[in-house]
Motif scaffolding. Structure first.
Motif, short mmCIF file in Angstrom:
data_model
loop_
_atom_site.label_atom_id
_atom_site.label_comp_id
_atom_site.label_asym_id
_atom_site.label_seq_id
_atom_site.Cartn_x
_atom_site.Cartn_y
_atom_site.Cartn_z
N GLN A 14 37.96 39.61 37.52
CA GLN A 14 37.75 40.52 38.47
C GLN A 14 36.23 41.01 38.57
O GLN A 14 35.85 40.79 37.69
CB GLN A 14 38.56 42.02 38.34
CG GLN A 14 40.20 41.82 38.54
CD GLN A 14 40.35 41.48 40.11
OE1 GLN A 14 41.40 40.73 40.29
NE2 GLN A 14 39.73 42.22 40.82
N GLU A 15 35.81 41.16 39.65
CA GLU A 15 34.46 41.69 39.48
C GLU A 15 34.28 42.81 38.59
O GLU A 15 35.04 43.83 38.61
CB GLU A 15 34.13 42.15 41.10
CG GLU A 15 32.69 42.73 41.41
CD GLU A 15 32.18 43.00 42.75
OE1 GLU A 15 33.12 42.89 43.43
OE2 GLU A 15 31.05 43.35 43.09
N GLY A 16 33.19 42.71 37.69
CA GLY A 16 32.93 43.69 36.74
C GLY A 16 33.27 43.38 35.56
O GLY A 16 33.05 44.30 34.66
N GLU A 17 34.05 42.41 35.40
CA GLU A 17 34.99 42.17 34.13
C GLU A 17 34.15 41.10 33.35
O GLU A 17 34.00 39.92 33.72
CB GLU A 17 36.46 41.64 34.29
CG GLU A 17 37.13 41.18 33.05
CD GLU A 17 38.53 40.82 33.50
OE1 GLU A 17 38.65 40.48 34.75
OE2 GLU A 17 39.23 40.38 32.77
N LYS A 79 29.62 39.13 39.53
CA LYS A 79 29.95 39.63 40.89
C LYS A 79 30.42 38.45 41.49
O LYS A 79 30.12 37.13 40.92
CB LYS A 79 28.35 39.87 41.71
CG LYS A 79 27.69 41.32 40.93
CD LYS A 79 26.48 41.47 41.82
CE LYS A 79 25.91 42.86 41.37
NZ LYS A 79 24.66 43.22 42.17
N PRO A 80 31.03 38.45 42.80
CA PRO A 80 31.67 37.15 43.42
C PRO A 80 30.71 36.16 43.45
O PRO A 80 30.98 34.92 43.33
CB PRO A 80 32.09 37.60 44.67
CG PRO A 80 32.42 39.08 44.52
CD PRO A 80 31.16 39.67 43.55
N THR A 105 33.12 24.74 32.98
CA THR A 105 34.07 25.93 33.10
C THR A 105 33.92 26.36 34.39
O THR A 105 33.00 26.61 34.89
CB THR A 105 33.84 26.88 32.36
OG1 THR A 105 34.07 26.64 30.74
CG2 THR A 105 34.69 28.00 32.48
N LYS A 106 35.15 26.18 35.18
CA LYS A 106 35.00 26.86 36.72
C LYS A 106 35.41 28.48 36.48
O LYS A 106 36.34 28.57 36.25
CB LYS A 106 36.04 25.99 37.59
CG LYS A 106 35.66 26.70 38.97
CD LYS A 106 37.00 25.63 39.95
CE LYS A 106 36.85 26.13 41.11
NZ LYS A 106 37.92 25.35 42.04
N LEU A 107 34.35 29.07 36.99
CA LEU A 107 34.41 30.42 37.11
C LEU A 107 34.65 30.92 38.23
O LEU A 107 34.01 30.84 39.41
CB LEU A 107 32.92 30.95 36.52
CG LEU A 107 33.06 32.69 36.06
CD1 LEU A 107 34.16 33.11 35.42
CD2 LEU A 107 31.70 32.87 35.94
#
Lengths: 111, 114
Positions: A14-17, A79-80, A105-107
């Motif tokens: 999640q954004e911010g994680e 961030k996205p 690694t696909k993020l």
């Protein structure tokens, strides 16, 4: 055999994680370790070079660290737009130019 | 130029046909590399050019693959008698010299052999 292994293969946050990506390597003498970012349909974009254990490099929300066996790419409050595939590569002491690449690694950062 | 330019960006070819992929590196970069990227795998080294030295062709997978670099600048990767296993993204990169590691890559050519 010299090799580079990246984990996990994919990571959804999640954004911010905040989280970390791992790059484990076995090479007969390390000349340098490199992190790249690759967006879909584009070539890899250079991020960092690390040369010795204990070294750290930072750029915006990314920090790369290096030990004698692995490197971590720490992502703080992502961030996205940080969504991409992150590639790790090593250069052995015996090579002047060849890099050994991990599979990446696909993020994915969800808003 | 501002970056590494590759053409075409996409190429669909029939099995058995020859293809040419082009790479225009950053002006002044003496080192040029070709890599192949297949889904789920790391980049595979193909060939390396450094200035006027003989290229390192040790990564070329078969004698159907060849590459040249004219005038220390533009490079062409040629694949003869293409096979389905040649389908991949072919990436070109350049740098000021060897030992740089921080290459500048082009956007690649996606080759599909049908």
């Amino acid at each position: 055999e010299d090799q580079v292994t990246q984990s996990p293969e994919a990571l959804r946050l999640q954004e911010g994680e905040s989280s970390s990506l791992n790059c484990s390597y076995t090479v007969s003498g390390l000349r340098g370790l490199f992190w790249y970012r690759q967006d879909p349909g584009k070539g890899p974009e250079f991020l960092f070079t690390l040369y010795s254990a204990g070294e750290e490099k930072e750029k915006e929300r990314l920090k790369a660290t290096l030990t004698k066996k692995e490197s971590f790419l720490h992502i703080t409050a992502p961030k996205p737009e940080d969504s991409a595939t992150y590639l790790c590569a090593v250069q052995a002491l015996y090579s002047n130019y060849q890099l050994i690449w991990g599979a990446g690694t696909k993020l994915i950062i969800k808003p | 130029g501002a970056g590494v330019s590759q053409s075409p960006s996409n190429k669909v070819t029939e099995k058995g046909k020859d293809v040419e992929l082009r790479c225009d590196p950053i002006s002044g970069h003496t080192a040029l590399y070709w890599y192949r990227q297949s889904l789920g795998q790391g980049l595979e080294f193909l060939i390396y050019f450094q200035g006027n030295s003989a290229p390192d062709k040790s990564g070329l997978p078969s004698d159907r693959f060849s590459a040249e670099r004219t005038g220390g600048s533009v490079s062409t990767l040629t694949i003869q008698r293409t096979q389905q296993e040649d389908s991949a993204v072919y990436l070109c990169a350049s740098s000021f010299g060897a030992n740089q590691g921080g290459y500048t890559f082009g956007s690649g050519t996606r080759l599909t052999v049908v």
